[in-house]
Design a protein around this motif. Sequence first.
Motif, PDB file in Angstrom:
ATOM      1  N   TYR A 342       0.316  -3.927 -35.286  1.00 49.68           N
ATOM      2  CA  TYR A 342      -0.952  -4.593 -35.622  1.00 49.68           C
ATOM      3  C   TYR A 342      -0.973  -4.782 -37.133  1.00 49.68           C
ATOM      4  O   TYR A 342      -0.037  -4.383 -37.829  1.00 49.68           O
ATOM      5  N   SER A 368      -2.003   8.695 -23.768  1.00 50.10           N
ATOM      6  CA  SER A 368      -2.912   7.864 -24.552  1.00 50.10           C
ATOM      7  C   SER A 368      -2.250   7.433 -25.870  1.00 50.10           C
ATOM      8  O   SER A 368      -1.575   8.232 -26.522  1.00 50.10           O
ATOM      9  N   GLY A 369      -2.420   6.175 -26.224  1.00 52.72           N
ATOM     10  CA  GLY A 369      -1.848   5.665 -27.474  1.00 52.72           C
ATOM     11  C   GLY A 369      -0.394   5.246 -27.326  1.00 52.72           C
ATOM     12  O   GLY A 369       0.257   4.843 -28.292  1.00 52.72           O
ATOM     13  N   GLY A 370       0.145   5.304 -26.102  1.00 54.89           N
ATOM     14  CA  GLY A 370       1.554   4.969 -25.884  1.00 54.89           C
ATOM     15  C   GLY A 370       1.843   3.475 -26.005  1.00 54.89           C
ATOM     16  O   GLY A 370       2.984   3.067 -26.209  1.00 54.89           O
ATOM     17  N   GLY A 371       0.809   2.624 -25.828  1.00 53.28           N
ATOM     18  CA  GLY A 371       1.022   1.188 -26.001  1.00 53.28           C
ATOM     19  C   GLY A 371       0.743   0.368 -24.755  1.00 53.28           C
ATOM     20  O   GLY A 371       1.075  -0.825 -24.705  1.00 53.28           O
ATOM     21  N   LYS A 372       0.097   0.960 -23.732  1.00 48.47           N
ATOM     22  CA  LYS A 372      -0.141   0.239 -22.456  1.00 48.47           C
ATOM     23  C   LYS A 372      -1.034  -0.998 -22.671  1.00 48.47           C
ATOM     24  O   LYS A 372      -0.689  -2.103 -22.252  1.00 48.47           O
ATOM     25  N   THR A 373      -2.188  -0.776 -23.346  1.00 49.90           N
ATOM     26  CA  THR A 373      -3.110  -1.901 -23.566  1.00 49.90           C
ATOM     27  C   THR A 373      -2.431  -2.971 -24.409  1.00 49.90           C
ATOM     28  O   THR A 373      -2.565  -4.173 -24.151  1.00 49.90           O
ATOM     29  N   THR A 374      -1.694  -2.528 -25.409  1.00 44.86           N
ATOM     30  CA  THR A 374      -1.011  -3.470 -26.296  1.00 44.86           C
ATOM     31  C   THR A 374      -0.050  -4.349 -25.499  1.00 44.86           C
ATOM     32  O   THR A 374      -0.040  -5.573 -25.662  1.00 44.86           O
ATOM     33  N   HIS A 526      -4.505   4.966 -15.180  1.00 46.56           N
ATOM     34  CA  HIS A 526      -4.689   6.296 -15.767  1.00 46.56           C
ATOM     35  C   HIS A 526      -4.628   7.371 -14.689  1.00 46.56           C
ATOM     36  O   HIS A 526      -4.334   8.518 -14.978  1.00 46.56           O
TER      37      HIS A 526
END
Length: 579
Positions: A342, A368-374, A526
């Motif tokens: 980003y 969490s924060g691993g990059g799934k949403t990204t 999740h």
Amino acid sequence: MIEKLKHKYALSENGAKNMIKAFVAVTIANLVLMLPVGLLYQLTSYLLDGKVPKDKLGFFIGGIVVVFLLVAVTTYFQYNATFFSTYVESGVRRRALAEKLRRLPLSFFGKKDLSDLTNTIMSDCALLETGSSHWIPELIGSMISTTIIVIGLLFFNWKMALAAVWVMPIAFIIVLTSRKGLKSVQKKTMTYKLSCLDGIQEGLETIRDLRSNNMTETYMEGLNKKIKAVEKNAIVLEFKNAAYVCSAQMILKLGIGTVALVGSILLVNGEINVLTLFVFLLVVTRMYEPLQIALQNLSALISLEPSCERMDEILSHEEQTGAEILTNKGYDIVFDHVAFAYDSGEQVLSDVSFTAKQGQVTALIGPSGGGKTTVSRLAARFWDIQKGTVTVGGMDVSKVEPETLLSLYSIVFQDVTLFNNTVMENIRIGCKDATDEEVMAAARLANCTDFIEKLPDKWNTMIGENGSELSGGERQRISIARAFLKDAPIILMDEATASLDVDNESVIQESISKLIRNKTVLIIAHRMRTVDGVDQIIVLKDGVVAEQGTPSALKEKNGIYKHMVDVQLESEQWKYNQV
Ligand SMILES: Nc1ncnc2c1ncn2[C@@H]1O[C@H](COP(=O)(O)OP(=O)(O)OP(=O)(O)O)[C@@H](O)[C@H]1O
């Protein structure tokens, strides 16, 4: 010149042309106002000779009428060129900004917050509106007309002309030297104002949390500090502004004194007559009047520069563009050695490769924060990647116009956006041409019908700002109904059933099974039990694919996925218990 004006004052092509017309209009209006001085000169010269010849009376009366008519016509012309076109241009500018924002990559919005952009569209535009209707044309117009008058005066009597003119460059230089200081104070004021607006917005959005945590007083203290900072800076700005402008205006007035002084000496030496002195004094007072205003306008324009720069930043920002024709063959989504960061610059994904096949469900899981949403955002080109490629059916998504590309996707994220409109229209967003019957059928598939029928106006019930009058589960079902209605070949989901109760969840899951048939499905999951039946699992950890395969293959591997399944099984046994 047109190009320069367009950038400097965030104008359209037409707006820049109209501004040039406004310069001409103000110049002519200022010159016309000098005509009475000519008439007065003629009249006084006759009076000094003893009397006005009778045959000249008609000339003077006609002259006065012509001057009146010219003043009326030029004032109308000036009004038209400045005010009317300015308000039209203002609308054009606001629409251009909004249209541009629609085309900008989401990365741009990461750098700007909501209050900043709203302020640019509303306040900066309003300020520029005043600038375009008053400050800019009056400044440029009076500078041109003064230059023309000065040239005339130089021919008439260069010594007297110099006595009148010397103050002008000094006055303008004084205001121009304030530019750097004024601009920086103006920028600071704007930053404080935006922080104040942010503070108010944050307070309104978080009022429930503030109250439940007894934080309202602390919040008010913080907001007061921000308001005081704005006040203090605004006073500094006004003071600096006034100091420079008043000094410049005082210098300008010195010109009348020097004209009187030089004129008296020349008169005593017999170089000019009384009439010339009289005319110069008259011209000088008339000529300085618009210049006094021009000095104020110059200072106002300097303060306007940061607003114009902010608008230009949006208008000249690179857009996300691409082909408007889809060339994909099928709907397999392929990530090939994708790296992404980003704007903060921190690497979020490095070397991610996987294929989400058409007709299959691919689940993205991981800590969490691993990059799934990204990953799911990149699949729909919400951002552009820095390395590697993302393709859909062999078509590079970075080469497709974003809105065209999005026609291939139905997106169901957790944070559902609803509009203050009827339920019917909120679902119709999925396909704007859908009939009421099609909307209702989609709603039925998403299990919305029961709760919609219980609403006061049923399908025509207004659901409040962002669906504030609906529960979390109901909002999510509306979002799923939109996806049913759109019926796009690719579905991106973010744990779509997270806020549904057990009964609803099983019904929705059944509907989703129908919806995803033969489609490419990328789901961020999740809860491990929901991914047990998917075709493929991609485990993302620290921005890399740590594991990938079928659920059964990954369970055997005894890695991250297996660990997540075990931990969740354990947590499902958890009960509220006092220790
Ligand atoms: N808009 C953004 N700007 C900057 N960094 C971001 C942005 N969105 C996410 N990140 C960062 O990118 C990393 C990956 O975030 P992402 O949301 O993709 O993870 P995730 O696996 O979906 O997490 P979660 O399961 O908690 O939702 C995180 O470090 C996060 O802080």
